[in-house]
Scaffold this motif. Structure first.
Motif, short mmCIF file in Angstrom:
data_model
loop_
_atom_site.label_atom_id
_atom_site.label_comp_id
_atom_site.label_asym_id
_atom_site.label_seq_id
_atom_site.Cartn_x
_atom_site.Cartn_y
_atom_site.Cartn_z
N GLU A 60 0.84 -1.19 0.00
CA GLU A 60 0.00 0.00 0.00
C GLU A 60 0.88 1.25 0.00
O GLU A 60 1.61 1.52 0.95
N THR A 61 0.79 2.02 -1.09
CA THR A 61 1.63 3.22 -1.24
C THR A 61 0.76 4.36 -1.77
O THR A 61 0.74 4.64 -2.97
N PRO A 62 0.05 5.06 -0.90
CA PRO A 62 -0.90 6.08 -1.34
C PRO A 62 -0.28 7.29 -2.03
O PRO A 62 -0.96 8.01 -2.76
N ASP A 63 1.04 7.52 -1.83
CA ASP A 63 1.71 8.67 -2.43
C ASP A 63 2.60 8.30 -3.61
O ASP A 63 3.45 9.09 -4.02
N SER A 86 8.24 8.71 5.83
CA SER A 86 7.19 7.78 6.26
C SER A 86 7.49 6.36 5.78
O SER A 86 8.04 6.15 4.70
N GLU A 87 7.08 5.40 6.59
CA GLU A 87 7.38 4.00 6.28
C GLU A 87 6.68 3.56 4.99
O GLU A 87 7.26 2.80 4.20
N ASN A 88 5.44 4.02 4.78
CA ASN A 88 4.76 3.54 3.57
C ASN A 88 5.33 4.18 2.30
O ASN A 88 5.19 3.63 1.21
N ARG A 89 6.01 5.30 2.42
CA ARG A 89 6.65 5.89 1.25
C ARG A 89 7.95 5.17 0.91
O ARG A 89 8.38 5.16 -0.25
N ARG A 90 8.59 4.55 1.88
CA ARG A 90 9.81 3.79 1.61
C ARG A 90 9.51 2.59 0.71
O ARG A 90 10.39 2.11 -0.02
#
Length: 274
Positions: A60-63, A86-90
């Protein structure tokens, strides 16, 4: 360009990105996809070579629609990977994209700065860095997501010099990314000087821009809030200079600013409200 599949409000980045607003709409992804496709169509209609890669639902990578924050490409074939806050951007860093691009573009080497994440410091690509690629100058306003030490490491490895300053919004909150408040073109710079509170910092930025032959086109804080600093100069297949921005940014400009910019580039704008 990354075609989104799950674009939405990112709670992990909202704390220090005051330009991100939560939406009550249920069809955010549908609208973002339509805006993305329309933007690509506009660029291609103006003879810009666009490589589109589809995002994936997992992870999941919303950006992910903003790949310039995790990777930058340079004329000498160097590629830089960046440490993300942010962890999800990594999770956006995708080796398969680099492998795909290597088929059509020169990639001589990859410099990976992402290990800085383990130290809790970050530098988010050409969001944090506004690069004068001709004069090898990296402009950067320091923030939680733009660390000065990593910036100096980038400059050493890429052969750039740094112009470092502080920038804040109307509420004196640090601006998270430099490309929100300034854009560098071949012969001009769009910059929100009012966002640089320190007079010494402001003089330093102005002097460097003038010394490198840039006409300074100042924008207001209100125009910055309408993303007028978030522009990008491109050259199409025919060598024509284009200045790309959102419709919101274009509509915030006054007639004089538009005329001054049109001396250097054809202006392109697209509705990017989601």
């Amino acid at each position: 360009m990354l075609r989104p599949v799950d674009f939405k409000f990112n709670e992990q980045t909202a704390g220090n990105n005051k330009f991100q607003q939560a939406s009550e709409q249920s069809d955010v992804q549908t609208k973002a996809l339509a805006e993305f496709d329309g933007f690509v169509e506009l660029l291609r209609a103006n003879d810009v070579d666009v490589t589109v890669v589809d995002d994936t639902l997992s992870p999941e990578t919303p950006d992910s629609i903003f790949p310039n924050n995790w990777v930058s490409f340079h004329n000498d074939g160097q590629v830089f990977l960046y440490p993300m806050f942010s962890e999800n951007r990594r999770l956006e860093r995708r080796p398969d994209i680099l492998a795909l691009l290597k088929n059509n573009f020169l990639i001589n080497g990859v410099t990976d700065l992402s290990p800085y994440e383990a130290k809790g410091i970050y530098l988010e690509g050409t969001g944090s860095l506004v690069l004068d690629r001709v004069n090898k100058i990296a402009y950067a306003c320091v923030s939680l997501r733009t660390d000065e030490n990593i910036l100096q490491d980038f400059c050493t490895k890429a052969g750039y010099s740094a112009v470092i300053f502080k920038a804040t919004d109307a509420n004196e909150f640090p601006i998270y990314h430099t490309n929100v408040m300034m854009c560098i073109g071949d012969h001009f710079a769009v910059v929100c000087l009012n966002s640089i509170p320190d007079a010494t910092d402001q003089r330093k930025v102005i002097k460097t821009l003038r010394d490198t032959g840039k006409e300074i086109i100042a924008i207001s804080l209100d125009q910055m809030n309408h993303f007028a600093g978030n522009m990008l100069q491109l050259k199409n297949k025919n060598g024509k200079s284009l200045l790309v921005m959102s419709e919101q940014a274009y509509l915030s400009l006054n007639d004089e600013q538009i005329l001054r910019l049109e001396q250097y580039c054809q202006l392109l704008h697209s509705p990017l409200y989601t």
